[in-house]
Design an enzyme around this catalytic site. Sequence first.
Site, PDB file in Angstrom:
ATOM      1  N   THR A   7      60.387  27.894  38.990  1.00 41.97           N
ATOM      2  CA  THR A   7      60.286  29.231  39.444  1.00 41.97           C
ATOM      3  C   THR A   7      61.119  29.143  40.772  1.00 41.97           C
ATOM      4  O   THR A   7      62.069  30.153  41.035  1.00 41.97           O
ATOM      5  CB  THR A   7      58.963  30.004  39.086  1.00 41.97           C
ATOM      6  N   ARG A   8      60.307  28.725  41.698  1.00 46.54           N
ATOM      7  CA  ARG A   8      60.713  29.251  43.195  1.00 46.54           C
ATOM      8  C   ARG A   8      62.085  28.211  43.435  1.00 46.54           C
ATOM      9  O   ARG A   8      62.794  28.839  44.218  1.00 46.54           O
ATOM     10  CB  ARG A   8      59.341  28.272  44.020  1.00 46.54           C
ATOM     11  N   ASP A  33      56.183  14.545  23.498  1.00 49.10           N
ATOM     12  CA  ASP A  33      57.342  14.411  22.586  1.00 49.10           C
ATOM     13  C   ASP A  33      57.451  15.644  21.551  1.00 49.10           C
ATOM     14  O   ASP A  33      58.852  15.472  21.339  1.00 49.10           O
ATOM     15  CB  ASP A  33      57.045  13.349  21.708  1.00 49.10           C
ATOM     16  N   GLY A  34      56.399  16.301  21.289  1.00 43.85           N
ATOM     17  CA  GLY A  34      56.799  17.278  20.358  1.00 43.85           C
ATOM     18  C   GLY A  34      57.646  18.440  20.822  1.00 43.85           C
ATOM     19  O   GLY A  34      58.526  18.793  20.127  1.00 43.85           O
ATOM     20  N   ASP A  37      49.473  11.435  27.850  1.00 39.97           N
ATOM     21  CA  ASP A  37      49.667  10.147  27.136  1.00 39.97           C
ATOM     22  C   ASP A  37      50.659   9.260  27.760  1.00 39.97           C
ATOM     23  O   ASP A  37      50.389   8.266  27.420  1.00 39.97           O
ATOM     24  CB  ASP A  37      49.973  10.530  25.526  1.00 39.97           C
ATOM     25  N   GLY A  75      36.944  -1.444  35.690  1.00 38.96           N
ATOM     26  CA  GLY A  75      36.197  -2.570  35.703  1.00 38.96           C
ATOM     27  C   GLY A  75      35.518  -2.627  34.384  1.00 38.96           C
ATOM     28  O   GLY A  75      34.464  -3.443  34.120  1.00 38.96           O
ATOM     29  N   GLU A 122      34.983  -3.941  30.348  1.00 42.78           N
ATOM     30  CA  GLU A 122      35.011  -5.263  29.638  1.00 42.78           C
ATOM     31  C   GLU A 122      36.251  -5.210  28.847  1.00 42.78           C
ATOM     32  O   GLU A 122      36.835  -6.562  28.860  1.00 42.78           O
ATOM     33  CB  GLU A 122      33.837  -5.700  28.895  1.00 42.78           C
ATOM     34  N   LYS A 167      27.754 -12.186  27.500  1.00 41.11           N
ATOM     35  CA  LYS A 167      26.831 -13.390  27.979  1.00 41.11           C
ATOM     36  C   LYS A 167      26.180 -13.365  28.943  1.00 41.11           C
ATOM     37  O   LYS A 167      24.992 -13.676  29.160  1.00 41.11           O
ATOM     38  CB  LYS A 167      27.872 -14.573  27.667  1.00 41.11           C
TER      39      LYS A 167
HETATM   40  O1  F6P Z   1      49.259  14.762  23.357  1.00 33.33           O
HETATM   41  C1  F6P Z   1      48.163  15.180  24.297  1.00 33.33           C
HETATM   42  C2  F6P Z   1      46.919  14.926  23.397  1.00 33.33           C
HETATM   43  O2  F6P Z   1      45.850  15.490  24.080  1.00 33.33           O
HETATM   44  C3  F6P Z   1      46.935  13.632  22.748  1.00 33.33           C
HETATM   45  O3  F6P Z   1      46.393  12.746  23.702  1.00 33.33           O
HETATM   46  C4  F6P Z   1      45.958  14.065  21.651  1.00 33.33           C
HETATM   47  O4  F6P Z   1      45.980  12.945  20.440  1.00 33.33           O
HETATM   48  C5  F6P Z   1      46.503  15.452  21.169  1.00 33.33           C
HETATM   49  O5  F6P Z   1      47.162  15.914  22.280  1.00 33.33           O
HETATM   50  C6  F6P Z   1      45.187  16.321  20.609  1.00 33.33           C
HETATM   51  O6  F6P Z   1      45.855  17.535  20.148  1.00 33.33           O
HETATM   52  P1  F6P Z   1      44.894  18.694  20.085  1.00 33.33           P
HETATM   53  O7  F6P Z   1      44.710  19.458  21.354  1.00 33.33           O
HETATM   54  O8  F6P Z   1      45.830  19.614  19.195  1.00 33.33           O
HETATM   55  O9  F6P Z   1      43.746  18.479  19.126  1.00 33.33           O
END
Ligand code: F6P
Length: 326
Positions: free
Chosen positions: A27-28, A106-107, A131, A189, A191, A215
């Site tokens: 915006t700015r 990605d969506g 993600d 840290g 495992e 162990k």
């Molecule tokens: O893409 C972000 C994310 O938080 C993913 O890590 C997760 O699988 C998904 O969205 C969860 O989506 P919603 O909030 O629709 O349950």
Amino acid sequence: MATCKCIGILTSGGDAPGMNAAIRAVTRSAIFHGYRVKGIMRGYKGLVTNEIVDFDSHSVSNIIQLGGTILKTARCKEFTTPEGRKLAYENMRAAGIDALVVIGGDGTLTGAKIFAEEYDVPIIGLPGTIDRDLGGTDHTIGYDTALNTILDAIDKLRDTASSHERLFFVEVMGHTAGYLALYSALASGSEAAIIPEMETEVDQLGELINHGFRKSKNSAIVIVAENPETGGATALAERVKKEFPEYDARVTILGHIQRGGSPTARDRILASRMGNAAIEAIMEGQRNVMIGVLNGQITYVPISKALQHRKQIDRDHLELVKILSI
Ligand code: F6P
């Protein structure tokens, strides 16, 4: 772009800390360069339902430190149909918007790509997702904050795991990517990290047990990337209960807490740089690119390339989790 006068901005899909810092920067920077700005509410849904508001520089005051998104967000079914996108285009044009900046994962970028293919709309994407699962960029807005939120939780779990001498499976988000799991394991840290990228190659849990984890320790924390196909941490804990009843296993699913909170300095800086770069891209006549950061430098990534994310993880880093947990 010489003809562009008004920029519409939206956030879509899962929210991510730093989205507000990005909205502020877009915006700015836009206003600084003489553009008008419109905020589109609830992602693509707001384009379809015509929820578009005028933005000025005060619209984004005092939001850089806030998690979530002041524009709200949604996953919009209507926008996946040609009729919905037609309506979106008509509303956008009626509002005088010539270019869009879309912030999401990605969506969101898939929606942008389809929209830009159907209509002559310049779109600039900003990678806003915890993600980190987009190609052509080293970082995404929100990832660092989510990672730190996870660390905070694991540190707390370590106290109780250690007191009770228990094995904890901690499930983290990541969609189909294991970055949050791998790097939270390394930074805490833990495992082991069990991540989808390795799923078809090895029996990660079997390997873990065979390596004799615990162990020499009185507790163990295993970070598991969410995975609806395999059942994630819950399924692993069930398996341990059956196959290795000597372990006192517990499950913690961190869930949506990972998406909230005030963004870290790193996410605020990234969002500010990327938001400004989106406007510079529009001024240069770029269209249908995502802003990325590679080796610290801003890059323009064709949206189609950003979406072709290959599941690449640094195996040395996964190995390092093992080495450092002996
Ligand atoms: O893409 C972000 C994310 O938080 C993913 O890590 C997760 O699988 C998904 O969205 C969860 O989506 P919603 O909030 O629709 O349950």
